[in-house]
Scaffold this active site. Structure first.
Site, PDB file in Angstrom:
ATOM      1  CD  GLU A   1      -2.583   1.527   2.505  1.00 34.76           C
ATOM      2  OE1 GLU A   1      -2.692   0.594   3.312  1.00 34.76           O
ATOM      3  OE2 GLU A   1      -3.158   2.622   2.618  1.00 34.76           O
TER       4      GLU A   1
ATOM      5  CG  ASP B   1       7.758   8.615  14.098  1.00 34.30           C
ATOM      6  OD1 ASP B   1       8.687   9.435  14.002  1.00 34.30           O
ATOM      7  OD2 ASP B   1       6.555   8.937  14.011  1.00 34.30           O
TER       8      ASP B   1
ATOM      9  CG  ASP C   1       8.024  14.167  16.170  1.00 36.48           C
ATOM     10  OD1 ASP C   1       7.194  13.984  15.273  1.00 36.48           O
ATOM     11  OD2 ASP C   1       8.461  15.285  16.496  1.00 36.48           O
TER      12      ASP C   1
END
Lengths: 399, 496
Positions: free
Chosen positions: A44, A105, A107
């Protein structure tokens, strides 16, 4: 500095960028390899278009289709999802996720509680050091502890970094497995209502924690100088709140408030006070055995967004896509070179496509070397995949 | 597979056969029983097994004993004996591989009981999780108490072959093993090398040394490998059993029995509400009737006009549960969020999630509000203010907040004390009493339940001013009723 970061220019510049600079070929090879044994078309992709229209369940079966799709839709943001049992556009909600890179991830907004140089979306080279530490700690653990080889590090485009692990074992790991790795790596736990977010207990420190503290120690003084963690009365209060032993807390408060404001000096005398206190109060050790380590970790240890890692089909921004707000390219970098990266040396779409920009030449170079690093990772992944398939074939033959 | 239980079989169970089928007290339940049994026995075995599993749940949740600790084990064994389930107590005490008739019969009952409950607990995801969690506790309990020769025998019977690492290899990493393995006398233990994903529970809690993708475990830790395998096997079997339920349900006698077994666990999930609560009343409701976790989120939202994803989910679903309509909900969030962002951004980034909570987007499921266990187990990271305040707040912060809400000194002390000791739901119940000036001692297991109980009191449905003696009895009754409803689901996971 570049003159204009005009978002309105993007719709004209992106098609050029995608055709001329985006490493389409190597990108498709990376994805295809990460899909194996499923075909590329089962992966996807999702696009965010100029007016924030969000399209999910896209897919491509080769580079040609990819180029056509990019030209047709001109996505402002390009995200990568999971590999399904079918073309994602066909089955949608009934689709079963078969594989997905193990992703991390990190951040900088999650560091707002500790960083003092910037807040929220702002970043500077001082807080980038948090990312350098995070990258080194996680990369070391993934390689040494979990034995992963094919690890890709990507700048997220604004204020963080992403990590993609493409080893077969990592790609096919189920959600409890991902959850366990995330929890293994996650040492800072707690929300805005908890002052002390690290608790190491009283037993031996796990080898991986000891190693991580070793890595933090390499940078700690430097970060302390940059951030002045305890340079003002309010910041000092934050440190005091992390000390569970009241007597020690009072001693530290009395001594440190009288001192000059340099955080590094204050920290050094805090360490001395702590050592003396422990020597004189043997029974206090239960509560504060690893206090120094705990505080160092709270200041500097990677703050993972664990939900991204745990989720099997979380979408994550693609390498080499453009961050629509900053215009920066999500460049791939080498973990051991993270330290030398400067935020304003990261190429932007504006400087890359404008030869009159003073940064043009340097950014072109940096872009080229980022693509080269990407290539190296993909080549070694392809090699590993070929080897795995040969081994699989051999074992099947034996039976 | 499991259905064979009721099929005619010509075989009769001789003890030689039993010995062959049940060589060991500890079983992996790979093969379903195939003998014929009477309906009466079917029922008895099912109920006995259920008592056993509930007993485990009680030990962990109600008694608050540390799971797998000695006290926990003692409690379970004593409870089993007092309930007349001696054979289970014996199976759990020191599992072995004896061959006496009593041993064999006990194992047979254990075997059949397990498979009957699979049928009763395969119906829904929630039941399955409860069942798997309890069966795993049982499995671990029995493995822990095994003598080492019984362990060896168990491995042999189940064809589990592992070879330990050489002394040389061990000496190379002995420092790391000492540091990272949670056992005494590491030097004298034999170590085995398994892939890290076979011992996820140890990896997760950093109780094992891992290097290059391999975990180094001493034989005691093999329970992790086995229980991980057992969990997967059990989960898959429950899915298979569920597919075959239709065939079994043709027999009415069994339907009533199987369905009756788990009835007491289907508490309200608050996904459908009839009342409508206007959002204008939320400010006053949050003060009067919200549990602390929701009041905190409400105030944070009013203060900063924003909540992070976890908070939006927890609070949004709660609001749905108390009866805020989708339209009102959208208006409520929009009014707050647009104070710091433009309408366009809100509509694009946040409205979808609100409609999603109400089952209008994505997979269109009607999501139910989170219960306490889910909230307690939630990940709460930097910048988040959701979760359970009794678990996710520092005592000093909790104290200040309660003081700010005007909770009086003694109650405040009790609440903080309970929270410190890890009894989050009891702390919540004490807060309820302090806030409503009652002494109900409710068992709180759902924020929406808290809300409803509070509304009942405020609307005068509950007679609070009861005389002393009668009050005592009401408390007891309330307690036992509420405890039944507690969702024990996966309690073991967060106790570990």
């Amino acid at each position: 500095m570049v003159a204009h970061y005009d978002e309105n220019l993007l719709s004209d510049m992106l098609p050029v960028y995608y055709t001329r600079l985006f490493p389409q070929n190597i990108f498709c090879r990376w994805l295809a390899c990460g899909n194996s044994p499923q075909p590329l078309s089962n992966r996807e992709l999702s696009f965010t278009l100029a007016d924030d229209v969000y399209i999910r369940y896209l897919s491509i079966s080769n580079q040609k289709e990819f180029q056509a799709l990019l030209q047709k839709k001109c996505p402002y943001k390009l995200d990568i999802g999971a590999v399904y049992n079918n073309k994602p556009s066909i089955s949608r909600h009934d689709a079963v996720v078969l594989a997905r890179e193990l992703v991390f991830d990190i951040d900088l907004t999650d560091y707002d509680e500790v960083r003092t140089c910037c807040q929220e979306a702002k970043v500077c080279d001082k807080c980038w050091k948090f990312m350098v530490i995070a990258c080194e700690i996680i990369h070391t653990s993934l390689k040494d502890d979990f034995g992963f080889q094919n690890i890709l590090w990507v700048f997220s485009g604004r204020r963080g970094i992403h990590c993609w692990v493409s080893d077969f074992e990592a790609r096919t790991l189920d959600s409890p497995g991902r959850g366990a790795i995330a929890d293994y790596l996650c040492l800072i736990i707690g929300g805005d209502n908890q002052n002390k977010k690290v608790h190491l207990g009283v037993d031996n420190l796990h080898s991986s924690i000891r190693r991580s503290i070793g890595i933090i120690d390499k940078y700690f003084d430097e970060v302390m100088l940059d951030q002045e963690f305890i340079g003002t009365p309010e910041r000092l209060q934050k440190l005091l709140k992390m000390i569970p032993d009241e007597t020690l807390r009072d001693i530290v408060e009395n001594n440190l408030t009288k001192m000059p404001q340099s955080s590094l000096e204050r920290w050094k005398s805090f360490v001395n006070i702590y050592d003396t206190y422990l020597r004189e109060n043997g029974n206090a050790i239960r509560k504060i055995k690893y206090l120094l380590e705990e505080i160092k970790i709270q200041y500097c240890y990677p703050r993972l967004d664990v939900n991204v890692t745990k989720g099997f089909n979380h979408l994550l921004k693609s390498p080499f896509s453009i961050h629509p707000k900053t215009g920066k390219v999500s460049v791939v970098f080498k973990p051991n070179n993270a330290r030398n990266m400067k935020l304003d040396e990261i190429p932007t779409i504006y400087t890359l496509l404008d030869d009159s920009s003073p940064d043009n030449v340097q950014h072109q170079n940096n872009m080229r070397s980022a693509v080269k690093i990407f290539q190296e990772v993909v080549f070694s992944l392809e090699k590993a995949e070929a080897m795995r398939r040969r081994n699989d074939a051999n074992t099947t033959l034996e039976f | 597979m499991d259905l064979k239980i009721k099929r005619k079989s010509t075989r009769t169970a001789h003890s030689s056969n039993l010995l062959e089928n049940y060589p060991h007290d500890l079983q992996m339940y790979k093969v379903p029983p195939i003998e014929n049994i009477r309906l009466h026995e079917f029922e008895t075995l099912a109920l006995e097994r259920l008592t056993l599993l509930r007993c485990l749940a009680t030990a962990t949740t109600l008694k608050g004993l540390r799971i797998y600790s000695n006290e926990w084990r003692e409690f379970v064994l004593n409870e089993l004996r007092s309930q007349g389930l001696k054979y289970y107590a014996n199976l759990c005490d020191i599992s072995g591989f004896g061959t006496s008739e009593a041993d064999l019969q006990a194992r047979r009952k254990d075997h059949i009981g397990h498979f009957i409950l699979r049928l009763a607990y395969c119906r829904t995801e929630e039941l399955r999780r409860w069942f798997v969690a309890r069966e795993l506790e049982l499995f671990k309990l029995r493995f822990m108490t095994m003598k080492s020769e019984a362990v060896v025998e168990f491995f042999k019977i189940n064809k589990l072959c592992y070879t330990n690492i050489s002394e040389e290899e061990k000496n190379e990493i002995i420092g790391c093993l000492r540091e990272s393995t949670m056992h005494q006398k590491v030097d004298s233990l034999k170590f085995y090398k398994v892939k890290f994903y076979e011992v996820l529970d140890l990896v997760k809690s950093r109780k094992v040394y891992i290097q290059g993708g391999y975990a180094y475990i001493p034989d005691k830790d093999f329970i992790s490998v086995l229980s991980a395998q057992y969990r997967i096997h059990l989960k898959q079997s429950l899915v298979v059993a569920c597919h075959h339920l239709g065939e079994i349900e043709q027999d009415e006698r069994l339907v009533g029995l199987l369905k009756g077994l788990h009835q007491s666990y289907s508490g309200d999930d608050y996904s459908d509400t009839k009342v409508v609560v206007p959002i204008e009343t939320l400010d006053s409701l949050s003060v009067k009737s919200f549990p602390l976790c929701m009041r905190q989120l409400h105030e944070q939202l009013r203060l900063s006009h924003h909540l992070k994803h976890g908070g939006r989910l927890q609070y949004g679903l709660f609001l749905k549960g108390i009866g805020v309509t989708l339209e009102d909900s959208l208006r409520f969030w929009r009014d707050e969020f647009t104070k710091i962002m433009d309408l366009d951004k809100f509509e694009k980034q946040y409205a979808y999630n609100i409609r999603y909570n109400y089952g209008k987007e994505g997979s269109k499921k009607n999501y139910s509000p989170f219960n306490c266990l889910k909230i307690i187990n939630n990940n709460v990271g930097p910048g988040d203010c959701h979760g359970c305040p009794y678990r996710h707040c520092d005592p000093s912060n909790l104290k200040n907040r309660l003081k700010g809400y005007g909770i009086e000194h003694q109650a405040l002390h009790d609440i903080v004390d309970m929270a410190k000791r890890g009894h989050f739901q009891i702390a919540c119940s004490k807060y309820f009493d302090a806030a409503h000036n009652t002494e109900l001692g409710l068992g709180i297991n759902h924020p929406n339940q808290y809300f409803e109980e509070s509304q009942k009191i405020l609307k005068g449905e509950n007679k609070v001013e009861i005389k002393k003696e009668t009050k005592q009895t009401t408390i007891k009754k309330e307690q036992s009723k509420q405890m039944e409803d507690i969702d024990f689901d996966e309690i073991s996971e967060w106790n570990e």
